[in-house]
Design a protein around this motif. Structure first.
Motif, PDB file in Angstrom:
ATOM      1  N   GLY A 143     -24.081  14.586 -68.153  1.00  0.00           N
ATOM      2  CA  GLY A 143     -25.156  13.935 -67.690  1.00  0.00           C
ATOM      3  C   GLY A 143     -24.971  12.512 -69.027  1.00  0.00           C
ATOM      4  O   GLY A 143     -25.404  11.589 -68.356  1.00  0.00           O
ATOM      5  N   ARG A 144     -24.587  12.863 -70.030  1.00  0.00           N
ATOM      6  CA  ARG A 144     -24.374  11.582 -70.732  1.00  0.00           C
ATOM      7  C   ARG A 144     -23.388  10.643 -70.431  1.00  0.00           C
ATOM      8  O   ARG A 144     -23.178   9.474 -70.338  1.00  0.00           O
ATOM      9  CB  ARG A 144     -24.090  11.975 -72.175  1.00  0.00           C
ATOM     10  CG  ARG A 144     -23.925  11.107 -73.293  1.00  0.00           C
ATOM     11  CD  ARG A 144     -23.733  11.783 -74.722  1.00  0.00           C
ATOM     12  NE  ARG A 144     -23.811  10.847 -75.707  1.00  0.00           N
ATOM     13  CZ  ARG A 144     -23.558  11.176 -76.977  1.00  0.00           C
ATOM     14  NH1 ARG A 144     -23.408  12.209 -77.544  1.00  0.00           N
ATOM     15  NH2 ARG A 144     -23.287  10.310 -77.948  1.00  0.00           N
ATOM     16  N   ILE A 145     -21.852  11.325 -70.066  1.00  0.00           N
ATOM     17  CA  ILE A 145     -21.107  10.536 -69.316  1.00  0.00           C
ATOM     18  C   ILE A 145     -21.566   9.729 -67.919  1.00  0.00           C
ATOM     19  O   ILE A 145     -21.350   8.442 -67.944  1.00  0.00           O
ATOM     20  CB  ILE A 145     -20.050  11.485 -69.001  1.00  0.00           C
ATOM     21  CG1 ILE A 145     -19.425  11.873 -70.254  1.00  0.00           C
ATOM     22  CG2 ILE A 145     -18.713  10.531 -68.128  1.00  0.00           C
ATOM     23  CD1 ILE A 145     -18.020  13.010 -69.982  1.00  0.00           C
ATOM     24  N   ARG A 150     -23.248   4.625 -65.539  1.00  0.00           N
ATOM     25  CA  ARG A 150     -24.247   3.785 -64.609  1.00  0.00           C
ATOM     26  C   ARG A 150     -24.718   2.616 -65.755  1.00  0.00           C
ATOM     27  O   ARG A 150     -24.748   1.630 -65.103  1.00  0.00           O
ATOM     28  CB  ARG A 150     -25.359   4.576 -64.513  1.00  0.00           C
ATOM     29  CG  ARG A 150     -25.324   5.714 -63.682  1.00  0.00           C
ATOM     30  CD  ARG A 150     -26.622   6.562 -63.265  1.00  0.00           C
ATOM     31  NE  ARG A 150     -26.453   7.694 -62.209  1.00  0.00           N
ATOM     32  CZ  ARG A 150     -27.410   8.411 -62.116  1.00  0.00           C
ATOM     33  NH1 ARG A 150     -28.381   8.541 -62.722  1.00  0.00           N
ATOM     34  NH2 ARG A 150     -27.346   9.383 -60.965  1.00  0.00           N
ATOM     35  N   ALA A 151     -24.837   2.676 -66.796  1.00  0.00           N
ATOM     36  CA  ALA A 151     -25.066   1.479 -67.698  1.00  0.00           C
ATOM     37  C   ALA A 151     -23.710   0.513 -67.587  1.00  0.00           C
ATOM     38  O   ALA A 151     -23.972  -0.789 -67.536  1.00  0.00           O
ATOM     39  CB  ALA A 151     -25.097   1.964 -69.141  1.00  0.00           C
ATOM     40  N   ARG A 159     -21.210  -0.385 -73.860  1.00  0.00           N
ATOM     41  CA  ARG A 159     -21.480   0.776 -74.040  1.00  0.00           C
ATOM     42  C   ARG A 159     -20.550   2.010 -74.253  1.00  0.00           C
ATOM     43  O   ARG A 159     -19.350   1.748 -73.650  1.00  0.00           O
ATOM     44  CB  ARG A 159     -22.310   1.378 -73.038  1.00  0.00           C
ATOM     45  CG  ARG A 159     -23.678   0.530 -72.698  1.00  0.00           C
ATOM     46  CD  ARG A 159     -24.569   0.980 -73.684  1.00  0.00           C
ATOM     47  NE  ARG A 159     -25.041   2.608 -73.545  1.00  0.00           N
ATOM     48  CZ  ARG A 159     -25.929   2.960 -72.866  1.00  0.00           C
ATOM     49  NH1 ARG A 159     -26.731   2.115 -72.081  1.00  0.00           N
ATOM     50  NH2 ARG A 159     -26.163   4.367 -72.741  1.00  0.00           N
ATOM     51  N   ARG A 160     -20.554   2.826 -75.181  1.00  0.00           N
ATOM     52  CA  ARG A 160     -19.687   3.964 -75.197  1.00  0.00           C
ATOM     53  C   ARG A 160     -20.341   5.353 -75.364  1.00  0.00           C
ATOM     54  O   ARG A 160     -21.589   5.356 -75.750  1.00  0.00           O
ATOM     55  CB  ARG A 160     -18.919   3.824 -76.582  1.00  0.00           C
ATOM     56  CG  ARG A 160     -18.084   2.503 -76.650  1.00  0.00           C
ATOM     57  CD  ARG A 160     -16.872   2.412 -75.705  1.00  0.00           C
ATOM     58  NE  ARG A 160     -16.176   1.215 -75.710  1.00  0.00           N
ATOM     59  CZ  ARG A 160     -16.426  -0.069 -75.169  1.00  0.00           C
ATOM     60  NH1 ARG A 160     -17.402   0.014 -74.229  1.00  0.00           N
ATOM     61  NH2 ARG A 160     -15.676  -0.910 -75.186  1.00  0.00           N
ATOM     62  N   ILE A 161     -19.658   6.113 -74.899  1.00  0.00           N
ATOM     63  CA  ILE A 161     -20.117   7.655 -74.766  1.00  0.00           C
ATOM     64  C   ILE A 161     -20.124   8.049 -76.161  1.00  0.00           C
ATOM     65  O   ILE A 161     -21.319   8.768 -76.715  1.00  0.00           O
ATOM     66  CB  ILE A 161     -19.283   8.590 -73.980  1.00  0.00           C
ATOM     67  CG1 ILE A 161     -19.299   8.037 -72.534  1.00  0.00           C
ATOM     68  CG2 ILE A 161     -19.949   9.814 -73.862  1.00  0.00           C
ATOM     69  CD1 ILE A 161     -18.528   8.940 -71.528  1.00  0.00           C
ATOM     70  N   VAL A 258     -26.138 -10.775 -66.069  1.00  0.00           N
ATOM     71  CA  VAL A 258     -26.344 -10.306 -67.194  1.00  0.00           C
ATOM     72  C   VAL A 258     -27.893 -10.885 -67.121  1.00  0.00           C
ATOM     73  O   VAL A 258     -28.797 -10.096 -67.501  1.00  0.00           O
ATOM     74  CB  VAL A 258     -25.669 -10.609 -68.241  1.00  0.00           C
ATOM     75  CG1 VAL A 258     -26.107  -9.996 -69.552  1.00  0.00           C
ATOM     76  CG2 VAL A 258     -24.309  -9.942 -68.105  1.00  0.00           C
ATOM     77  N   GLU A 259     -28.169 -12.442 -67.173  1.00  0.00           N
ATOM     78  CA  GLU A 259     -29.197 -12.940 -67.248  1.00  0.00           C
ATOM     79  C   GLU A 259     -30.156 -12.899 -65.917  1.00  0.00           C
ATOM     80  O   GLU A 259     -29.481 -13.563 -65.215  1.00  0.00           O
ATOM     81  CB  GLU A 259     -29.308 -14.214 -67.767  1.00  0.00           C
ATOM     82  CG  GLU A 259     -28.413 -14.357 -69.306  1.00  0.00           C
ATOM     83  CD  GLU A 259     -28.422 -15.484 -69.901  1.00  0.00           C
ATOM     84  OE1 GLU A 259     -28.553 -16.566 -69.175  1.00  0.00           O
ATOM     85  OE2 GLU A 259     -27.642 -15.828 -71.100  1.00  0.00           O
ATOM     86  N   ARG A 260     -31.168 -12.046 -65.775  1.00  0.00           N
ATOM     87  CA  ARG A 260     -31.837 -12.036 -64.700  1.00  0.00           C
ATOM     88  C   ARG A 260     -33.084 -12.732 -64.871  1.00  0.00           C
ATOM     89  O   ARG A 260     -33.927 -12.570 -66.075  1.00  0.00           O
ATOM     90  CB  ARG A 260     -31.989 -10.705 -64.087  1.00  0.00           C
ATOM     91  CG  ARG A 260     -30.504 -10.226 -63.696  1.00  0.00           C
ATOM     92  CD  ARG A 260     -30.947  -8.878 -63.259  1.00  0.00           C
ATOM     93  NE  ARG A 260     -29.452  -8.212 -62.731  1.00  0.00           N
ATOM     94  CZ  ARG A 260     -28.909  -8.289 -61.533  1.00  0.00           C
ATOM     95  NH1 ARG A 260     -29.989  -8.595 -60.433  1.00  0.00           N
ATOM     96  NH2 ARG A 260     -27.837  -7.738 -61.098  1.00  0.00           N
ATOM     97  N   GLY A 261     -33.871 -12.998 -63.919  1.00  0.00           N
ATOM     98  CA  GLY A 261     -35.287 -13.650 -63.895  1.00  0.00           C
ATOM     99  C   GLY A 261     -35.943 -13.647 -62.268  1.00  0.00           C
ATOM    100  O   GLY A 261     -35.353 -13.609 -61.585  1.00  0.00           O
TER     101      GLY A 261
END
Length: 409
Positions: A143-145, A150-151, A159-161, A258-261
């Motif tokens: 689940g962590r993987i 997903r991230a 992100r890293r596990i 990455v930058e959303r609005g």
């Protein structure tokens, strides 16, 4: 005498150190061994508990069966559980006593069976619940993987596990995934750096060429041939600038945003219609459509590029007389939808996929056409994917296309 050839060089040393093998691989606490020990131990414990319960029930049943169902009182035999004759011959009396003992034994066996089934059912429920909890605990690293993957899919390559625990298959998978993410991050960083450098290196000479050409064309004493050549070169330079801008935008939009609005597709589509109004009026194409509010989270500049490219294509690839372009926006089934429909030449269904490829056009049209550089729909598809959406093209009955862009709200 010719010199002897140099001995072959040793292969280069890899830039990464391969993992060293464990000295005792059979002692490694793998998932297979851990699950074997876990479920084997659970089966053993459940068997011991069940055996103990059956033993107690059997002992109780034997105690009940060993009690005589009759007793001798005052020279006669009486019973509260069996129907014994008070006066009968010895043969009849013995048969009645045997039947009474057999009936009592059968009652004890039936009681043992029913209680054993109830005990087995209870143990099965407990075993399934305990097994479910233990399996969840053992597989929690998966689940962590999954959450990290997903991230990363959301463009967060930092992100890293960093999974801790025993050196088993899951930790090996997590470490390999972390190494892959590290390489991907370096590759994307290098790509962004290249896009930035290419943007500067390609735009500067084109801008200088455009300035020089405009200066020469502003000279009223220049010969007509030179002015015609300058206009041709200026058009070619402008086309090259459009191609460079399209390629750079296509490279940037292939990544996640990455930058959303909050962006209203109705407002974006209206701006695209306003920018294309002069070109549509010159070609005799009518712009119409109802645009309802449809707010999404994204990059306003890139979403405006989607609408502008679709509307421009719909205007340019249209019929000579009586053509129209309909631009609508709405929210449908939790998705923001932008639909651009136009009249135009008949488009075969088998050519729909080709129009989204860079520098690909329908049938005999080439990249030298004055309708664009062949990147408009490729950019639209890349920007839509970067926002988590999709674009669908469908031939319109009678000619033209129906372009449908769906984006998550």
């Amino acid at each position: 005498m010719a010199a002897s050839p140099a001995p072959p060089q040793a292969p280069p040393k890899p830039t990464w150190d391969p993992p060293s093998a464990a000295p005792f691989p059979w002692l490694r606490p793998t998932i297979r061994i851990r699950l074997t020990l876990l479920y084997g131990g659970m089966f053993l414990i459940a068997g011991i508990v069940l055996l103990s319960i059956i033993y107690l029930l059997a002992a109780q049943a034997l105690n009940v069966g060993s009690d005589l169902p009759f007793k001798i009182t005052s020279g006669s035999v009486t019973s509260d559980t069996c129907n014994l004759p008070t006066k009968a011959s010895p043969e009849v009396f013995n048969t009645a006593m045997n039947d009474c003992v057999n009936e009592q034994r059968q009652h004890a066996l039936d009681s043992l069976l029913s209680r054993s089934l109830l005990a087995l059912l209870g143990l099965a429920v407990i075993a399934f619940a305990f097994g479910y909890a233990m399996a969840g605990r053992v597989l929690s690293p998966l689940g962590r993987i999954t959450r990290t993957a997903r991230a990363v899919a959301g463009s967060d390559l930092s992100r890293r596990i960093e999974l801790d625990g025993p050196d088993d298959e899951l930790k090996e998978l997590a470490d390999t995934f972390d190494e892959m993410l590290e390489r991907l991050q370096r590759a994307f960083t290098a790509q962004q750096r290249f896009v930035g450098n290419a943007s500067h290196e390609l735009r500067t000479p084109l801008a200088i060429n455009r300035t020089l050409l405009e200066v020469h064309l502003s000279d009223p004493g220049a010969p007509v041939e030179l002015q015609q050549l300058g206009k041709t070169l200026l058009a070619t330079n402008e086309r090259s600038e459009q191609l460079v801008e399209g390629l750079l935008l296509l490279a940037r939009s292939d990544n996640q945003i990455v930058e959303r609005g909050p962006v209203d597709l109705a407002e974006v589509a209206t701006q695209a219609v306003d920018q294309t109004h002069a070109e549509a009026e010159a070609k005799g194409v009518e712009l119409r459509g109802r645009r309802a509010p449809a707010v999404v989270q994204g990059n306003g500049v890139l979403l405006e590029r989607i609408a502008l490219n679709l509307v421009q294509n719909a205007v340019r690839y249209n019929i000579a007389e009586g053509g129209w372009v309909e631009v609508t926006t709405e929210v449908e089934h939790g998705l923001a939808v932008l639909v651009v429909t136009n009249t135009g030449p008949v488009v075969p269904a088998y050519e729909i996929d080709n129009i989204f490829e860079p520098f690909r056009r329908l049938r005999t049209e080439r990249t030298g056409s004055d309708k664009g550089v062949g990147l408009g729909l490729s950019i639209v598809r890349s920007v839509a994917r970067a926002h988590g959406g999709h674009i669908y093209a469908q031939p319109r009955e009678g000619g033209g296309l129906v372009m449908r862009v769906t984006l998550p709200v």
